[in-house]
Each structure stands twice: as C-alpha cells, then as structure tokens.
Write an enzyme that holds these catalytic residues in place. Structure first.
Site, mmCIF file in Angstrom:
data_model
loop_
_atom_site.group_PDB
_atom_site.id
_atom_site.type_symbol
_atom_site.label_atom_id
_atom_site.label_comp_id
_atom_site.label_asym_id
_atom_site.label_seq_id
_atom_site.Cartn_x
_atom_site.Cartn_y
_atom_site.Cartn_z
ATOM 1 N N GLY A 93 0.767 -1.253 -0.105
ATOM 2 C CA GLY A 93 0.024 -0.083 -0.198
ATOM 3 C C GLY A 93 0.858 1.157 -0.063
ATOM 4 C CD GLN A 94 6.782 2.978 0.306
ATOM 5 O OE1 GLN A 94 7.119 1.780 -0.070
ATOM 6 N NE2 GLN A 94 7.763 3.752 0.484
ATOM 7 C CB THR A 95 0.605 5.923 -2.325
ATOM 8 O OG1 THR A 95 0.521 6.810 -1.030
ATOM 9 C CG2 THR A 95 -0.527 4.951 -2.494
ATOM 10 C CG HIS A 100 5.440 8.306 5.029
ATOM 11 N ND1 HIS A 100 5.857 7.480 3.543
ATOM 12 C CD2 HIS A 100 4.047 8.063 5.029
ATOM 13 C CE1 HIS A 100 4.491 7.387 3.063
ATOM 14 N NE2 HIS A 100 3.779 7.315 3.844
ATOM 15 C CG HIS A 102 0.189 6.461 7.857
ATOM 16 N ND1 HIS A 102 -0.611 7.482 7.075
ATOM 17 C CD2 HIS A 102 0.952 5.973 6.668
ATOM 18 C CE1 HIS A 102 -0.407 7.423 5.587
ATOM 19 N NE2 HIS A 102 0.574 6.553 5.537
#
Length: 139
Positions: A93-95, A100, A102
């Site tokens: 799910g890395q965009t 980083h 969340h």
C-alpha cells in the site's frame, strides 16, 4: 534529496506542509488525507525509499519522533486507540516512496481496517522461518 520526491520537496520547504515537529533527522506533518483528526506522517529527512533503505540511526530517529508525536496526539485528541503504520512497497500500500510512518488516531468504526488471513502454520514451519531470518541477522 531526490528531485522528483514529494516528501523531499516538503523537507526542503519547496512545497507547504502543516509541520507538527521537526528535528535534524525527521519531519512530522499532517496527512492531507486525515483519516481521523490528528493523523500525522513522520518521515526521515534524508531520502530512503522504504524501511530497507534506512540505516539504524534513521530508523531510531523516525520511531523516536513517532513515539513523541503519538503522545502529543493522545494529549490533543484523546483517541481511544492509535495505530502506527508504515507501508513498504506497492503490494503493502505504499504510495509515496519516501519512508514514513502514519501516526493514526483510531476510533471505533472509523472505517480503517487491517485484516489478514491467519494461516497458523505448524511449529516446525515457524522454526524454519525463524532460522532463515536469524541466518540473515547474523550477516
């Protein structure tokens, strides 16, 4: 700095961000998507695509900042729960391909889900997996 990286541009102050916290190694800023009020992203300042590219000092700095920000989010919003979530690689799910975390305040029925199919392999298989990982840690 990677010229085409959105988060590198945030770190360099080339584009605006709502900065929560900054030190020599990290930048914490409000996620534009705000799943829940207080949703903060904590990024390393030096470009690293994902967790695999972090050195130990960067990893320590990011998680230290995340813990500090998490305590501040709890004090400011008093959420009943909080998730710390990294995504590494597109299948995860890395965009944005700049490491980083969340820091995400959580509430009952807030729509966020992290579910997976539990497979319960036998102990022997777990020991095999364990040995493979330990062998890599020893290098």
């Amino acid at each position: 700095m990677k010229a085409d990286c959105l988060f590198c541009k945030l770190v360099a102050k080339q584009i605006p961000a709502s900065v929560v916290y900054e030190d020599e190694a990290t930048l914490a800023f409000m996620d534009l998507g705000q799943v829940n009020p207080g949703h903060v992203l904590v990024a390393c300042k030096a470009h690293a695509d994902d967790i695999y590219a972090l050195d130990d000092a960067q990893a320590a700095a990011v998680f230290r900042t995340a813990a500090r920000v998490a305590r501040a989010v709890r004090g400011a919003f008093n959420p009943p729960g909080l998730s710390i979530y990294p995504a590494n690689g597109k299948p995860a799910g890395q965009t944005v391909f700049h490491f980083h975390l969340h820091v995400l305040p959580r509430h009952e029925a807030d729509g966020m889900q992290l579910v997976w199919p539990v497979k319960n392999p036998p102990r022997e298989k777990l020991e095999e997996y364990c040995a493979r990982i330990r062998a890599r840690l020893a290098k």
